[in-house]
Design a protein around this motif. Sequence first.
Motif, PDB file in Angstrom:
ATOM      1  N   TYR A  24       0.873  -1.428  -0.055  1.00  0.00           N
ATOM      2  CA  TYR A  24      -0.302  -0.137  -0.161  1.00  0.00           C
ATOM      3  C   TYR A  24       0.724   0.761  -0.237  1.00  0.00           C
ATOM      4  CZ  TYR A  24      -4.242  -3.131   1.584  1.00  0.00           C
ATOM      5  OH  TYR A  24      -4.059  -4.419   1.999  1.00  0.00           O
ATOM      6  N   ALA A  25      -0.176   2.723  -0.451  1.00  0.00           N
ATOM      7  CA  ALA A  25       0.553   3.541  -0.089  1.00  0.00           C
ATOM      8  C   ALA A  25      -0.249   4.802  -0.157  1.00  0.00           C
ATOM      9  CB  ALA A  25       1.475   3.862  -1.378  1.00  0.00           C
ATOM     10  N   LEU A  26       0.911   5.274   1.069  1.00  0.00           N
ATOM     11  CA  LEU A  26      -0.258   6.890   2.087  1.00  0.00           C
ATOM     12  C   LEU A  26       0.378   7.600   1.556  1.00  0.00           C
ATOM     13  CD1 LEU A  26      -0.865   8.762   4.713  1.00  0.00           C
ATOM     14  CD2 LEU A  26      -2.800   7.199   3.555  1.00  0.00           C
ATOM     15  N   ALA A 127      -3.084   4.341  -1.330  1.00  0.00           N
ATOM     16  CA  ALA A 127      -2.838   3.325  -2.799  1.00  0.00           C
ATOM     17  C   ALA A 127      -2.918   1.607  -2.902  1.00  0.00           C
ATOM     18  CB  ALA A 127      -2.690   4.504  -3.896  1.00  0.00           C
ATOM     19  N   ASN A 128      -3.364   1.103  -3.446  1.00  0.00           N
ATOM     20  CA  ASN A 128      -3.594  -0.590  -3.156  1.00  0.00           C
ATOM     21  C   ASN A 128      -2.314  -0.627  -4.631  1.00  0.00           C
ATOM     22  OD1 ASN A 128      -3.214  -2.796  -3.057  1.00  0.00           O
ATOM     23  ND2 ASN A 128      -5.232  -3.318  -3.532  1.00  0.00           N
ATOM     24  N   LEU A 129      -0.601  -0.539  -4.492  1.00  0.00           N
ATOM     25  CA  LEU A 129       0.162  -1.132  -4.758  1.00  0.00           C
ATOM     26  C   LEU A 129       0.401  -2.550  -5.831  1.00  0.00           C
ATOM     27  CD1 LEU A 129       2.913   1.281  -4.169  1.00  0.00           C
ATOM     28  CD2 LEU A 129       0.954   2.087  -5.660  1.00  0.00           C
ATOM     29  N   THR A 130      -0.675  -3.684  -4.907  1.00  0.00           N
ATOM     30  CA  THR A 130      -0.678  -4.474  -4.832  1.00  0.00           C
ATOM     31  C   THR A 130      -0.479  -5.148  -6.269  1.00  0.00           C
ATOM     32  OG1 THR A 130      -1.522  -5.712  -2.912  1.00  0.00           O
ATOM     33  CG2 THR A 130      -1.021  -7.085  -4.216  1.00  0.00           C
ATOM     34  N   GLY A 131       0.441  -5.979  -6.834  1.00  0.00           N
ATOM     35  CA  GLY A 131       0.223  -6.666  -8.236  1.00  0.00           C
ATOM     36  C   GLY A 131       0.792  -5.510  -9.298  1.00  0.00           C
ATOM     37  N   THR A 162       1.580  -2.755   4.712  1.00  0.00           N
ATOM     38  CA  THR A 162       0.515  -2.689   5.275  1.00  0.00           C
ATOM     39  C   THR A 162      -0.576  -1.556   5.893  1.00  0.00           C
ATOM     40  OG1 THR A 162       1.124  -1.982   7.680  1.00  0.00           O
ATOM     41  CG2 THR A 162       0.915  -4.405   7.393  1.00  0.00           C
ATOM     42  N   LYS A 163      -1.192  -1.411   6.016  1.00  0.00           N
ATOM     43  CA  LYS A 163      -1.498   0.510   5.463  1.00  0.00           C
ATOM     44  C   LYS A 163      -1.226   1.542   6.705  1.00  0.00           C
ATOM     45  CE  LYS A 163      -6.065   1.434   4.882  1.00  0.00           C
ATOM     46  NZ  LYS A 163      -7.796   1.490   4.513  1.00  0.00           N
TER      47      LYS A 163
END
Length: 442
Positions: A24-26, A127-131, A162-163
């Motif tokens: 994840y990104a914040l 932001a979901n950066l998975t994959g 993790t967030k």
Amino acid sequence: MDAFRGGELCDQTHDSHENGVIMYALIDGNSFYASCERVFRPDLLKRPVVVLSNNDGCIVTLTREAKALGLKRGTPLFKVKDIVERYDVAVFSSNYELYGDMSGRMMRSIASLVPEIEVYSIDECFANLTGVPGNLTDLGKQIRQRVWRWVGIPSCVGIAPTKTLAKYCNHLAKHIPGFHGVLNWNDLTPERQKKALAYEPIDEVWGIGSQLSKRMIKLGIETPLALAQAPESLIKQFFPVTVLQTARELRGIPSIEFEPVAPTRQRLVRSRSFSKDVYSKDDLLSALTMHTEEAAQVLRAEKLKTSRIGVFIISNYFKLEVPRYYGFDVEDLGIAVNDTPTFMNAVVKLLDKLYRPEIAYKKAGVSLENIQREDGIEQDLFAFENDRANRLSAVIDQLNNRFGKGTITLSTVKREGEDWKMKREHRSPSYTTRFSDVLTVS
């Protein structure tokens, strides 16, 4: 404990596609309200800037230059007026129209580079950066650069599995110059990760407020590292389950879900304190009309409806020579709606019941409850009777969106006097939402 310095990274960064790990990104805007003002005032780039709370009361946002003068968030403006004048500090009232529009631009810029985002507040999102293939640290730099180029807002990016860790990395990236605004947790060696968790006090962890941190310190949990290493049995014994989730997240175990679509609101409140005491029923109705229009527009924009509306009016508790009063009541509308006229009919009835003369009113507002999504509401047989009000509300929304908030309003809004309105003596123009306020080049 050795000092933890930005830039002392491990030799190799990690790409998100390795082993399919969750990442994840914040991303958040630095000194967001003040940065929005600077976008349209480049002369303020190096000048200290503060933005005030409702009715120009306290400082809510301030730039690094303002902090260097000893100014702090939450300080009433009148207490630091000498500093403000001596050092030529630029002071602004909160311009919610401008900040809301700039927030939308920032979120769209971020969303153009990542698969999905979860808007957390007006100035930050996950932001979901998975994959996502490639080097995530480089992607973080690209996000930061795009937000600056497209919107003009400086930002920082924290990246982690993790967030909670992503938010903590964002905090470190913002306060340690060596990271240059971007920190990827996976760029740190395990030893540097431990030092990073030991670098800040426990109350810098997302979700750990002052009361929780005081209880933790009594148990010897003074840093994020101490919480990550604390036995789960101890955490379960003394703290709510949310703290256990936080501890696991600090260990790199995802425990807080990513929510790309915000959960349906359960309740919506719109209210503001008045700049001066209000005695007139007409003035109260003007304020309640404005709040009702705003609340109804939020429902329509988010495709929500409600069948229950409440009104509250509150006296000035600091004025001891007049009676204290808190009036609140609700009305069931029978069917779920989101049109302004239906809400206003109920508001007028409720105000008639609640109003007491000779009271010095300081605040008024409306609350919408039992909120549901439009697509989840069973259609009422007689819903067609509400079609005209729905069409009228839709036209008003279109005109206000095009020509600026408040262009079209119900006739109950009083234009003259306006003691009921918020005090905003230092308000900047609504550069992006009103044609009359658009910057011109001479």
